[in-house]
Each structure stands twice: as structure tokens, then as C-alpha cells.
Design a protein around this motif. Structure first.
Motif, PDB file in Angstrom:
ATOM      1  N   PRO A 288      38.988 -60.132-122.805  1.00 41.68           N
ATOM      2  CA  PRO A 288      38.668 -61.539-122.520  1.00 41.68           C
ATOM      3  C   PRO A 288      38.388 -62.325-123.805  1.00 41.68           C
ATOM      4  O   PRO A 288      37.772 -61.809-124.734  1.00 41.68           O
ATOM      5  CB  PRO A 288      37.406 -61.467-121.660  1.00 41.68           C
ATOM      6  CG  PRO A 288      37.326 -60.064-121.161  1.00 41.68           C
ATOM      7  CD  PRO A 288      38.034 -59.218-122.175  1.00 41.68           C
TER       8      PRO A 288
ATOM      9  N   ILE B 299      36.730 -66.037-124.993  1.00 41.07           N
ATOM     10  CA  ILE B 299      35.997 -67.256-124.676  1.00 41.07           C
ATOM     11  C   ILE B 299      36.110 -68.165-125.889  1.00 41.07           C
ATOM     12  O   ILE B 299      35.702 -67.788-126.991  1.00 41.07           O
ATOM     13  CB  ILE B 299      34.518 -66.962-124.365  1.00 41.07           C
ATOM     14  CG1 ILE B 299      34.398 -66.013-123.158  1.00 41.07           C
ATOM     15  CG2 ILE B 299      33.747 -68.264-124.119  1.00 41.07           C
ATOM     16  CD1 ILE B 299      33.003 -65.475-122.917  1.00 41.07           C
TER      17      ILE B 299
ATOM     18  N   ASP C  85      40.223 -66.980-121.467  1.00 38.97           N
ATOM     19  CA  ASP C  85      39.639 -66.620-120.181  1.00 38.97           C
ATOM     20  C   ASP C  85      38.548 -67.596-119.776  1.00 38.97           C
ATOM     21  O   ASP C  85      38.247 -67.745-118.593  1.00 38.97           O
ATOM     22  CB  ASP C  85      39.076 -65.197-120.255  1.00 38.97           C
ATOM     23  CG  ASP C  85      40.197 -64.188-120.480  1.00 38.97           C
ATOM     24  OD1 ASP C  85      40.779 -63.740-119.488  1.00 38.97           O
ATOM     25  OD2 ASP C  85      40.497 -63.882-121.652  1.00 38.97           O
ATOM     26  N   ASP C  86      37.940 -68.252-120.771  1.00 40.51           N
ATOM     27  CA  ASP C  86      36.885 -69.224-120.476  1.00 40.51           C
ATOM     28  C   ASP C  86      36.725 -70.156-121.670  1.00 40.51           C
ATOM     29  O   ASP C  86      37.279 -69.915-122.744  1.00 40.51           O
ATOM     30  CB  ASP C  86      35.563 -68.505-120.180  1.00 40.51           C
ATOM     31  CG  ASP C  86      34.714 -69.245-119.148  1.00 40.51           C
ATOM     32  OD1 ASP C  86      34.850 -70.484-119.024  1.00 40.51           O
ATOM     33  OD2 ASP C  86      33.919 -68.582-118.472  1.00 40.51           O
TER      34      ASP C  86
ATOM     35  N   SER D 110      26.124 -65.887-119.615  1.00 43.98           N
ATOM     36  CA  SER D 110      26.683 -65.798-118.273  1.00 43.98           C
ATOM     37  C   SER D 110      28.218 -65.764-118.311  1.00 43.98           C
ATOM     38  O   SER D 110      28.850 -65.069-117.529  1.00 43.98           O
ATOM     39  CB  SER D 110      26.176 -66.930-117.365  1.00 43.98           C
ATOM     40  OG  SER D 110      26.764 -68.150-117.700  1.00 43.98           O
ATOM     41  N   LYS D 111      28.816 -66.483-119.268  1.00 44.34           N
ATOM     42  CA  LYS D 111      30.269 -66.452-119.403  1.00 44.34           C
ATOM     43  C   LYS D 111      30.744 -65.076-119.897  1.00 44.34           C
ATOM     44  O   LYS D 111      31.777 -64.586-119.471  1.00 44.34           O
ATOM     45  CB  LYS D 111      30.753 -67.574-120.325  1.00 44.34           C
ATOM     46  CG  LYS D 111      30.660 -68.947-119.641  1.00 44.34           C
ATOM     47  CD  LYS D 111      31.233 -70.040-120.489  1.00 44.34           C
ATOM     48  CE  LYS D 111      31.180 -71.379-119.785  1.00 44.34           C
ATOM     49  NZ  LYS D 111      32.195 -71.562-118.752  1.00 44.34           N
TER      50      LYS D 111
ATOM     51  N   GLU E  87      29.131 -62.203-119.339  1.00 48.69           N
ATOM     52  CA  GLU E  87      28.967 -61.288-118.203  1.00 48.69           C
ATOM     53  C   GLU E  87      30.105 -61.462-117.200  1.00 48.69           C
ATOM     54  O   GLU E  87      30.651 -60.483-116.687  1.00 48.69           O
ATOM     55  CB  GLU E  87      27.614 -61.515-117.525  1.00 48.69           C
ATOM     56  CG  GLU E  87      26.462 -60.965-118.368  1.00 48.69           C
ATOM     57  CD  GLU E  87      25.114 -61.419-117.857  1.00 48.69           C
ATOM     58  OE1 GLU E  87      24.970 -61.706-116.656  1.00 48.69           O
ATOM     59  OE2 GLU E  87      24.177 -61.476-118.675  1.00 48.69           O
ATOM     60  N   LYS E  88      30.467 -62.720-116.931  1.00 48.13           N
ATOM     61  CA  LYS E  88      31.581 -63.006-115.996  1.00 48.13           C
ATOM     62  C   LYS E  88      32.884 -62.412-116.536  1.00 48.13           C
ATOM     63  O   LYS E  88      33.655 -61.803-115.793  1.00 48.13           O
ATOM     64  CB  LYS E  88      31.694 -64.520-115.801  1.00 48.13           C
ATOM     65  CG  LYS E  88      32.751 -64.930-114.807  1.00 48.13           C
ATOM     66  CD  LYS E  88      32.762 -66.450-114.671  1.00 48.13           C
ATOM     67  CE  LYS E  88      34.183 -66.929-114.607  1.00 48.13           C
ATOM     68  NZ  LYS E  88      34.373 -68.301-114.951  1.00 48.13           N
ATOM     69  N   ALA E  89      33.134 -62.578-117.841  1.00 47.47           N
ATOM     70  CA  ALA E  89      34.361 -62.063-118.453  1.00 47.47           C
ATOM     71  C   ALA E  89      34.428 -60.535-118.359  1.00 47.47           C
ATOM     72  O   ALA E  89      35.492 -59.966-118.147  1.00 47.47           O
ATOM     73  CB  ALA E  89      34.460 -62.517-119.909  1.00 47.47           C
TER      74      ALA E  89
ATOM     75  N   LEU F 134      33.199 -58.675-116.059  1.00 55.08           N
ATOM     76  CA  LEU F 134      33.398 -58.243-114.674  1.00 55.08           C
ATOM     77  C   LEU F 134      34.855 -58.312-114.251  1.00 55.08           C
ATOM     78  O   LEU F 134      35.285 -57.628-113.341  1.00 55.08           O
ATOM     79  CB  LEU F 134      32.547 -59.095-113.713  1.00 55.08           C
ATOM     80  CG  LEU F 134      31.047 -58.892-113.826  1.00 55.08           C
ATOM     81  CD1 LEU F 134      30.311 -59.875-112.931  1.00 55.08           C
ATOM     82  CD2 LEU F 134      30.659 -57.455-113.467  1.00 55.08           C
ATOM     83  N   ASN F 135      35.625 -59.198-114.891  1.00 56.19           N
ATOM     84  CA  ASN F 135      37.028 -59.384-114.494  1.00 56.19           C
ATOM     85  C   ASN F 135      37.932 -58.306-115.016  1.00 56.19           C
ATOM     86  O   ASN F 135      37.700 -57.596-115.888  1.00 56.19           O
ATOM     87  CB  ASN F 135      37.537 -60.765-114.946  1.00 56.19           C
ATOM     88  CG  ASN F 135      36.833 -61.859-114.163  1.00 56.19           C
ATOM     89  OD1 ASN F 135      36.340 -61.618-113.066  1.00 56.19           O
ATOM     90  ND2 ASN F 135      36.800 -63.044-114.712  1.00 56.19           N
TER      91      ASN F 135
END
Length: 121
Positions: free
Chosen positions: A79, A81, A99-100, A113-114, A116-118, A120-121
Motif C-alpha cells: 500500500p 499513502i 491506496d490512500d 488510521s489510514k 491500519e486500513k491499508a 487490512l486490505n
């Protein structure tokens, strides 16, 4: 036991690099910080779990780095960001395959939080 999560951060602002690096390390991440984004393409070190790249860096553009990372077999799954002082760049970050996206200035909690989200994907 889980292996520690590695994050590569590239930003040409030493203050931001230090602050973000310190906060991520306090959260338990292993951080590789660089002022020159181009070094991440030539780095033969262990690959990170997430890249956090500034869009506008002297000598390199985070969007171009993102495109290169996403086009290479060994890094395309990692990922990315992208961060920028300009919120107008969100669309161009998406075009680059990020990715973000996160606009500066940002709260460290938002970055966490971004990340952590990355992961998880």
C-alpha cells in the motif's frame, strides 16, 4: 509472535519526517525515513509493509514514485499513502495508483488510521 510492521516515509521536510517517524515508532512501527524519495526505488533493504510518500519533494514526485512502485512485481502489492499540502491533489494521487491520500497538515491519528486500513486490505 507477529513480525513488526515496517513503514517507509519519504518527505523532503526534515521536521515532518522527524515528527511522523517519531510518532510511528512510538506506535511500535519500524520506520525507514528518507528526505529523498528516489532512494526507495534503489533500496535493497527489506521491503516495507506500507509506503507514506509526500507528493512534492525536491528531486522526486510522490505520484511518479507511486506509479513505479505499483508497476514493479516486488512492490505492487505494498500500500502507498500519498501526502500533500494541497487537497487538490487527491485526484492525481488516485490516478497514480495510491491506496490512500492525506492532506497536510494532518493529525497523527488520521495517518495511523489510514495505515491500519491499508494493512487490512
Amino acid at each position: 509472535m507477529n513480525k513488526p510492521i515496517r513503514i517507509t516515509v519519504a518527505d523532503d521536510d526534515p521536521g515532518i519526517l522527524d515528527a511522523v517517524g517519531m510518532m510511528l515508532e512510538m506506535e511500535g512501527y519500524i520506520v525507514n525515513a528518507t528526505l529523498n524519495g528516489n532512494t526507495i526505488l534503489t533500496s535493497q533493504n527489506e521491503l516495507p509493509d506500507v509506503y507514506v510518500l509526500d507528493i512534492w519533494m525536491s528531486g522526486s514526485d510522490g505520484r511518479e514514485l507511486c506509479k513505479k512502485l505499483k508497476s514493479e512485481e516486488r512492490t505492487k502489492h505494498i500500500p502507498v499513502i500519498l501526502i500533500s499540502a494541497s487537497n487538490d491533489l487527491k485526484y492525481s494521487a488516485e490516478i497514480a495508483g495510491a491506496d490512500d491520500f492525506l492532506a497536510k497538515p494532518f493529525e497523527i491519528d488520521m495517518l495511523l488510521s489510514k495505515i491500519e486500513k491499508a494493512l487490512l486490505n
